[in-house]
Scaffold this active site. Structure first.
Site, short mmCIF file in Angstrom:
data_model
loop_
_atom_site.label_atom_id
_atom_site.label_comp_id
_atom_site.label_asym_id
_atom_site.label_seq_id
_atom_site.Cartn_x
_atom_site.Cartn_y
_atom_site.Cartn_z
N ASP A 138 0.80 -1.24 0.07
CA ASP A 138 -0.06 -0.04 0.07
C ASP A 138 0.90 1.45 0.05
O ASP A 138 0.23 2.26 -0.13
CB ASP A 138 -0.89 -0.01 1.18
CG ASP A 138 -2.09 -1.17 1.24
OD1 ASP A 138 -2.46 -1.51 0.01
OD2 ASP A 138 -2.40 -1.47 2.32
N CYS B 288 6.02 -0.58 2.32
CA CYS B 288 5.85 -1.82 2.19
C CYS B 288 6.64 -2.85 1.34
O CYS B 288 7.41 -4.05 1.89
CB CYS B 288 4.69 -2.19 1.36
SG CYS B 288 3.15 -1.53 2.22
N ASP C 137 26.76 18.18 -27.35
CA ASP C 137 27.35 17.79 -28.52
C ASP C 137 26.69 18.54 -29.81
O ASP C 137 25.54 18.86 -29.71
CB ASP C 137 27.24 16.27 -28.72
CG ASP C 137 27.77 15.85 -30.17
OD1 ASP C 137 28.93 16.00 -30.35
OD2 ASP C 137 26.95 15.02 -30.69
N ASP D 180 24.79 12.14 -28.21
CA ASP D 180 24.09 10.93 -28.80
C ASP D 180 24.84 9.81 -29.29
O ASP D 180 24.44 8.87 -29.70
CB ASP D 180 23.10 11.51 -29.81
CG ASP D 180 23.96 11.87 -31.17
OD1 ASP D 180 25.03 12.70 -31.12
OD2 ASP D 180 23.54 11.55 -32.40
N ASP E 174 -0.59 11.98 13.06
CA ASP E 174 0.39 11.27 12.11
C ASP E 174 -0.31 10.88 10.84
O ASP E 174 0.37 11.09 9.70
CB ASP E 174 0.60 9.75 12.91
CG ASP E 174 1.42 8.87 12.09
OD1 ASP E 174 2.55 9.24 11.72
OD2 ASP E 174 0.70 7.82 11.63
#
Length: 739
Positions: free
Chosen positions: A60, A64, A438, A634, A720
């Site tokens: 959840d 977890c 570049d 690239d 909380d």
């Protein structure tokens, strides 16, 4: 049977980088359902050991994933463990066959495992999913009503309500303790509820559990929202495909497609695999993968990624990707690796929470016992304050403050066609103050185009270009292809050339209608240098960074063609956007100074030309010492410089080496995405700071009011839960970002 993960390195389509599953680092441990596991996993031998993978159900929140990791790490023989919250995948590398023990450990921790290829169970109805919460709310209302009419009955009802709500939480706490997670929120909640019962605060004990379950449901909703982008990505790939074999159409599972298969995709249909277009022409909507809003036109032989939609016609394609290795699969693997590369601030919060939680428990115990023992204060009020402090100190909001924001940030980036390899890269992006580009293939398209046709006396532009195209027809040289393409674009009739031959180091020539046509560089002419007027014109074009070729007919110059690699459409806009963010730019290129100066002049950037790969590395290192630098490239020659920079960014059409070296990739090849990534990274950092401030600020306020006796248990758990919900909601704001 689920398909095991494979460490094999495979060839990738140019649009996206394939992310190899590399060794997984140890990660700190830090929530949630009961279930059994029936998956069987076939191992694949890798360099590190046998590798297995499952899908995990019942998670959840991001914490977890840490609890599942912690449970699996207790199994003997486990080398490496990774749980990816976004894709709900568990990956284990072990010395031997640990399947049954892993499945048992995860089951005992309260989660479910299933095969990667299994069909997910249908989601339970909303009534069934929320039944425990509804029952507890009804019992709470009945207890409160009984309390109004009969105090003893009301107290008994509150005790019963508390026990009903406590049972699943306490059971999960025991499971987590056995699996190594001693200080989970379930443990703190169980201790607080039991303690409240012992001191007679029955109504508040029940309220604490009710608020906790409401908070859990809200967290589950937020988690599903955070994972929605990944789910939508997985849904892009159809389950079946139409394969053409021996003249027949066969409907087959998409997972059965192999490279070389021919498939059909109807208008409006999605590609089940990466393909090479066999049809002459088609338009594809690739927005879900690249963020490009305008349909992309593809011609025969061009690659199209899986998940793209054929806009207006039935198309035929040749499959080029193996099962599990298409564009969508590679993006999902990238997301998994992204969670592995957590941001430094996230790792710090994890380490801090592991110390913080037991420290808070110790402080709560001291608050409960020190005043009565040393100062003869009444026991019950101080035990009550200690229990409230225990709930206030729960680290849930703090733990989720960073991963919630980073997950949202990465999801937004992916939606815009920018793949960022984890929280660490996202954090580095926010620090960038310089960008090195570049030139060829990055700032420019990477393909030369004819920009000027200059005929001499006795010939016109169309004839000069048509003759040149006839000579260059069939050549693989980029300049030759550019000439032919320009003639085709102008729809010129291209004559037939004969006796075509390449002149080594000089040019190319052919015979057309009995005349010899020769194409060469200005300094390679058959009769020496051209006339002074033409020479001045050539020098003027070359000073603009253009490449000039001269066309001769029977030994006499009849004209020139000028070619140049042109800027990307959004290059100027991208540079302006970076300047607006306070980010400076520089061009680092191996091209000649004239070509570099022409591009730099158009963009208003500094440049350094004629650089070898090692020169680029030195330039990047020097610039990096001034302020954090991103290197955008690239090619293979850019990879070392990208590695040496603070963060490397690859163009999606780049080489595999550049894409794998980079920390981020622009899948849509739009430079404007660089500024968007930096802006998003900064927004994510601001969001994290806001989350941490809210999490700690609310705790500090309620800590003070609790010690002063102004607030009690139910307000403590509300603080909380409220902090957790606020932090999650704040992180989800990034998903709505339009900029």
């Amino acid at each position: 049977m689920p398909t095991p993960t494979s460490p094999a390195d495979t060839k990738k389509a140019p649009q996206f980088a394939a992310i190899k599953l590399r060794p997984l680092p140890e990660k700190p441990q830090s929530c949630c359902a009961d279930g059994a596991c029936e998956s069987k996993v076939q191992p694949v031998l890798s360099a590190e050991g046998e590798r297995y993978s499952w899908l995990v159900s019942g998670m959840d929140c991001a914490a977890c994933a840490r609890k599942v990791e912690n449970a699996v790490r207790q199994v003997e023989g486990i080398g490496q463990v990774q749980v990816t919250f976004a894709t709900e995948k568990l990956i284990v590398v072990a010395d031997g066959d640990v399947r049954e023990r892993v499945e048992q450990a995860v089951q005992q921790a309260g989660y479910q495992l299933r095969s990667e290829n299994s069909t997910p169970e249908p989601a339970p109805s909303r009534l069934r999913e929320n039944l425990p919460l509804i029952v507890l709310m009804v019992m709470m209302a009945l207890s409160w009503a009984l309390e109004q009419f009969n105090h003893p009955f009301g107290q008994t009802a509150f005790v019963a309500t508390t026990l009903v709500g406590l049972w699943p939480i306490a059971r999960q706490a025991l499971r987590l303790i056995k699996s190594g997670s001693w200080f989970a929120i379930e443990t703190l909640m169980s201790v607080a509820a039991i303690g409240a019962l012992f001191i007679g605060a029955t109504a508040e004990a029940a309220m604490v559990l009710l608020l906790f379950l409401i908070g859990e449901r809200l967290e589950g909703w937020a988690a599903s929202r955070a994972r929605r982008g990944v789910s939508a990505l997985m849904a892009l790939k159809p389950d079946t495909a139409i394969r053409l074999r021996n003249g027949e159409r066969q409907t087959v599972a998409a997972s059965e497609l192999q490279p070389g298969d021919t498939i059909e995709v109807p208008a409006g249909g999605r590609l089940p695999a990466d393909g090479k277009l066999v049809s002459a022409f088609a338009s594809f909507d690739e927005s879900a993968l690249t963020g490009e809003s305008v349909p992309v036109e593809r011609t025969c032989g061009e690659s199209v990624p899986a998940g793209a939609t054929s806009v207006d016609r039935l198309v035929t394609l040749e499959v080029v990707s193996k099962p599990g290795e298409n564009a969508i699969d590679r993006i999902l693997k990238l997301i998994e690796e992204a969670e592995e590369r957590r941001a430094p601030i996230e790792r710090f919060i994890d380490r801090f929470s592991r110390i913080y939680t037991p420290a808070i428990m110790a402080v709560a115990l001291l608050v409960a016992v020190i005043p009565p023992l040393l100062f003869a204060a009444p026991w019950l009020p101080w035990i009550y304050k200690g229990l409230a402090l225990l709930l206030i100190g729960c680290p849930c909001a703090l733990v989720i403050s960073t991963p919630a924001a980073i997950t949202s940030g990465l999801a937004v980036a992916a939606r815009r066609g920018a793949l960022i390899k984890g929280g660490a890269a996202l954090e580095q992006l926010g620090r960038i103050r310089q960008v090195a580009f570049d030139k060829t293939g990055t700032l420019t398209i990477g393909k030369p185009q004819v920009v000027a046709v200059t005929p001499l006396a006795g010939i016109d532009e169309a004839e000069l270009l048509a003759l040149s195209a006839a000579v260059e027809q069939g050549s693989t040289h980029p300049l030759a292809q550019a000439v032919v393409k320009e003639a085709q674009r102008r729809q010129l009739p291209i004559p037939t050339a004969q006796a075509q031959r390449t002149l080594a180091g000089k040019g190319i020539e052919a015979q057309i209608d009995g005349q010899y046509i020769r194409i060469s560089a200005p300094d390679k002419l058959s009769q020496g240098m051209p006339a002074s007027a033409l020479l001045a014109h050539i020098h003027q074009q070359e000073s603009l960074g253009q490449t000039v070729i001269v066309v001769e007919r029977d030994g006499e110059a009849i004209g020139t063609l000028a070619l140049q690699d042109t800027l990307r459409d959004d290059a100027k806009e991208a540079v302006a956007a970076l300047h607006a963010l306070g980010v400076q730019g520089v061009i680092l290129t191996g091209d000649n100074p004239r070509a570099a100066a022409a591009i730099a002049g158009e963009l208003g950037l500094d440049f350094r030309a004629g650089l070898l790969p090692e020169d680029k590395v030195q330039a990047v290192q020097a610039l990096n010492q001034r302020s954090p630098l991103a290197m955008v490239g690239d090619g293979i020659n850019d990879a070392p410089a990208m590695k040496a920079s603070t963060i490397g960014i690859a163009m999606g059409s780049g080489t595999d080496v550049a894409l794998e070296t980079a920390d981020a990739a622009l899948t849509h090849n739009r430079l404007i995405g660089i500024g968007q990534m930096i802006r998003l990274a900064r927004a994510t950092h601001n969001n994290i700071r806001q989350n941490i401030a809210m999490a700690l600020g609310l705790k500090a306020i309620f800590l003070l009011t609790t010690l002063l006796g102004m607030t009690g248990l139910w307000l403590a758990v509300l603080a909380d839960t409220g902090a957790t919900v606020l932090v999650t909601a704040n992180a989800l704001r990034l998903l709505r970002s339009k900029d």
